[in-house]
Design a protein around this motif. Structure first.
Motif, PDB file in Angstrom:
ATOM      1  N   ALA A 134     -12.168   3.421   2.611  1.00 27.22           N
ATOM      2  CA  ALA A 134     -12.647   2.044   2.479  1.00 27.22           C
ATOM      3  C   ALA A 134     -11.577   1.043   2.907  1.00 27.22           C
ATOM      4  O   ALA A 134     -11.881   0.044   3.571  1.00 27.22           O
ATOM      5  CB  ALA A 134     -13.072   1.776   1.043  1.00 27.22           C
ATOM      6  N   ILE A 135     -10.334   1.302   2.546  1.00 23.29           N
ATOM      7  CA  ILE A 135      -9.250   0.411   2.949  1.00 23.29           C
ATOM      8  C   ILE A 135      -9.079   0.438   4.464  1.00 23.29           C
ATOM      9  O   ILE A 135      -8.864  -0.597   5.095  1.00 23.29           O
ATOM     10  CB  ILE A 135      -7.946   0.784   2.222  1.00 23.29           C
ATOM     11  N   ALA A 136      -9.182   1.598   5.082  1.00 19.54           N
ATOM     12  CA  ALA A 136      -9.040   1.696   6.534  1.00 19.54           C
ATOM     13  C   ALA A 136     -10.241   1.114   7.264  1.00 19.54           C
ATOM     14  O   ALA A 136     -10.123   0.665   8.405  1.00 19.54           O
ATOM     15  CB  ALA A 136      -8.840   3.150   6.930  1.00 19.54           C
ATOM     16  N   ALA A 137     -11.399   1.087   6.621  1.00 21.15           N
ATOM     17  CA  ALA A 137     -12.606   0.588   7.283  1.00 21.15           C
ATOM     18  C   ALA A 137     -12.671  -0.936   7.328  1.00 21.15           C
ATOM     19  O   ALA A 137     -13.396  -1.487   8.150  1.00 21.15           O
ATOM     20  CB  ALA A 137     -13.840   1.122   6.568  1.00 21.15           C
TER      21      ALA A 137
ATOM     22  N   SER B 293      -4.973  -9.215   1.038  1.00 22.32           N
ATOM     23  CA  SER B 293      -5.706  -9.508  -0.196  1.00 22.32           C
ATOM     24  C   SER B 293      -6.137  -8.219  -0.896  1.00 22.32           C
ATOM     25  O   SER B 293      -6.106  -8.140  -2.131  1.00 22.32           O
ATOM     26  CB  SER B 293      -6.912 -10.393   0.093  1.00 22.32           C
ATOM     27  N   ILE B 294      -6.514  -7.202  -0.134  1.00 22.43           N
ATOM     28  CA  ILE B 294      -6.862  -5.905  -0.735  1.00 22.43           C
ATOM     29  C   ILE B 294      -5.633  -5.296  -1.412  1.00 22.43           C
ATOM     30  O   ILE B 294      -5.708  -4.791  -2.537  1.00 22.43           O
ATOM     31  CB  ILE B 294      -7.439  -4.963   0.326  1.00 22.43           C
ATOM     32  N   ALA B 295      -4.502  -5.336  -0.726  1.00 19.26           N
ATOM     33  CA  ALA B 295      -3.282  -4.743  -1.271  1.00 19.26           C
ATOM     34  C   ALA B 295      -2.833  -5.472  -2.527  1.00 19.26           C
ATOM     35  O   ALA B 295      -2.466  -4.836  -3.527  1.00 19.26           O
ATOM     36  CB  ALA B 295      -2.180  -4.763  -0.226  1.00 19.26           C
ATOM     37  N   VAL B 296      -2.876  -6.785  -2.522  1.00 16.72           N
ATOM     38  CA  VAL B 296      -2.476  -7.552  -3.704  1.00 16.72           C
ATOM     39  C   VAL B 296      -3.439  -7.279  -4.859  1.00 16.72           C
ATOM     40  O   VAL B 296      -3.026  -7.131  -6.015  1.00 16.72           O
ATOM     41  CB  VAL B 296      -2.383  -9.062  -3.377  1.00 16.72           C
TER      42      VAL B 296
ATOM     43  N   ALA C 268       1.391   6.577  -6.913  1.00 17.13           N
ATOM     44  CA  ALA C 268       0.277   7.461  -7.241  1.00 17.13           C
ATOM     45  C   ALA C 268       0.676   8.933  -7.063  1.00 17.13           C
ATOM     46  O   ALA C 268       0.331   9.782  -7.891  1.00 17.13           O
ATOM     47  CB  ALA C 268      -0.923   7.130  -6.371  1.00 17.13           C
ATOM     48  N   LEU C 269       1.398   9.220  -5.995  1.00 17.67           N
ATOM     49  CA  LEU C 269       1.850  10.607  -5.806  1.00 17.67           C
ATOM     50  C   LEU C 269       2.880  11.004  -6.853  1.00 17.67           C
ATOM     51  O   LEU C 269       2.905  12.147  -7.310  1.00 17.67           O
ATOM     52  CB  LEU C 269       2.425  10.782  -4.400  1.00 17.67           C
ATOM     53  N   TRP C 270       3.736  10.082  -7.242  1.00 13.72           N
ATOM     54  CA  TRP C 270       4.728  10.362  -8.267  1.00 13.72           C
ATOM     55  C   TRP C 270       4.019  10.630  -9.598  1.00 13.72           C
ATOM     56  O   TRP C 270       4.376  11.547 -10.336  1.00 13.72           O
ATOM     57  CB  TRP C 270       5.659   9.185  -8.410  1.00 13.72           C
ATOM     58  N   ALA C 271       3.002   9.857  -9.922  1.00 14.45           N
ATOM     59  CA  ALA C 271       2.267  10.067 -11.165  1.00 14.45           C
ATOM     60  C   ALA C 271       1.528  11.398 -11.141  1.00 14.45           C
ATOM     61  O   ALA C 271       1.451  12.096 -12.152  1.00 14.45           O
ATOM     62  CB  ALA C 271       1.276   8.930 -11.383  1.00 14.45           C
ATOM     63  N   ALA C 272       0.985  11.764  -9.973  1.00 15.80           N
ATOM     64  CA  ALA C 272       0.299  13.049  -9.865  1.00 15.80           C
ATOM     65  C   ALA C 272       1.289  14.203  -9.980  1.00 15.80           C
ATOM     66  O   ALA C 272       0.971  15.249 -10.558  1.00 15.80           O
ATOM     67  CB  ALA C 272      -0.454  13.136  -8.548  1.00 15.80           C
ATOM     68  N   ALA C 273       2.478  14.035  -9.473  1.00 17.27           N
ATOM     69  CA  ALA C 273       3.482  15.095  -9.561  1.00 17.27           C
ATOM     70  C   ALA C 273       4.062  15.198 -10.964  1.00 17.27           C
ATOM     71  O   ALA C 273       4.515  16.272 -11.376  1.00 17.27           O
ATOM     72  CB  ALA C 273       4.607  14.827  -8.563  1.00 17.27           C
TER      73      ALA C 273
ATOM     74  N   LEU D  42       0.820  -1.213   0.000  1.00 13.28           N
ATOM     75  CA  LEU D  42       0.000   0.000   0.000  1.00 13.28           C
ATOM     76  C   LEU D  42       0.853   1.262   0.000  1.00 13.28           C
ATOM     77  O   LEU D  42       0.521   2.243  -0.675  1.00 13.28           O
ATOM     78  CB  LEU D  42      -0.954  -0.007   1.187  1.00 13.28           C
ATOM     79  N   SER D  43       1.961   1.244   0.724  1.00 14.85           N
ATOM     80  CA  SER D  43       2.828   2.432   0.700  1.00 14.85           C
ATOM     81  C   SER D  43       3.500   2.594  -0.655  1.00 14.85           C
ATOM     82  O   SER D  43       3.672   3.714  -1.143  1.00 14.85           O
ATOM     83  CB  SER D  43       3.869   2.349   1.814  1.00 14.85           C
ATOM     84  N   GLY D  44       3.858   1.489  -1.298  1.00 11.51           N
ATOM     85  CA  GLY D  44       4.427   1.573  -2.647  1.00 11.51           C
ATOM     86  C   GLY D  44       3.425   2.106  -3.658  1.00 11.51           C
ATOM     87  O   GLY D  44       3.757   2.924  -4.522  1.00 11.51           O
TER      88      GLY D  44
END
Length: 111
Positions: free
Chosen positions: A69-72, A101-104, A46-51, A39-41
């Motif tokens: 949703a991921i935190a919930a 499983s969510i991260a994968v 995502a931040l790199w693509a936005a930048a 998730l951190s990767g």
């Protein structure tokens, strides 16, 4: 023989600590580590693509519901009665399985 003979000779009886949940806790820690690294990767990419697209007005709005949703997911799992009856290492294992499983799934979708 008197009942206090054993206590005088050998001292008070001490119960041995249980090592029942050690393996489950290790597997849960590994699953949580994999999930958080993935998730951190994804967040970094995502931040790199936005930048890379130039000046933006901050984080896009569609990220907020995804992050909530991921935190919930682990919070919702921990509130269910079936999971609340489990031991603490087993709870960590169940939530770790869900998060991994969510991260994968997100990594496979992004790839």
């Amino acid at each position: 023989m008197r009942p206090d003979t054993y206590a005088r000779l050998y001292g008070p009886a001490r119960p041995t600590p249980s090592r029942r949940g050690t393996g489950i806790a290790v597997v849960a820690a590994l699953l949580w580590t994999v999930a958080l690294l993935l998730l951190s990767g994804l967040g970094f990419l995502a931040l790199w693509a936005a930048a890379d697209t130039g000046p933006t007005a901050g984080i896009p709005r569609h990220w907020l519901p995804i992050c909530l949703a991921i935190a919930a997911v682990p919070v919702t799992l921990l509130c269910t009665p079936a999971v609340r009856r489990l031991s603490v290492p087993a709870r960590a294992l169940v939530t770790g399985l869900a998060m991994c499983s969510i991260a994968v799934g997100l990594v496979l979708r992004a790839a």
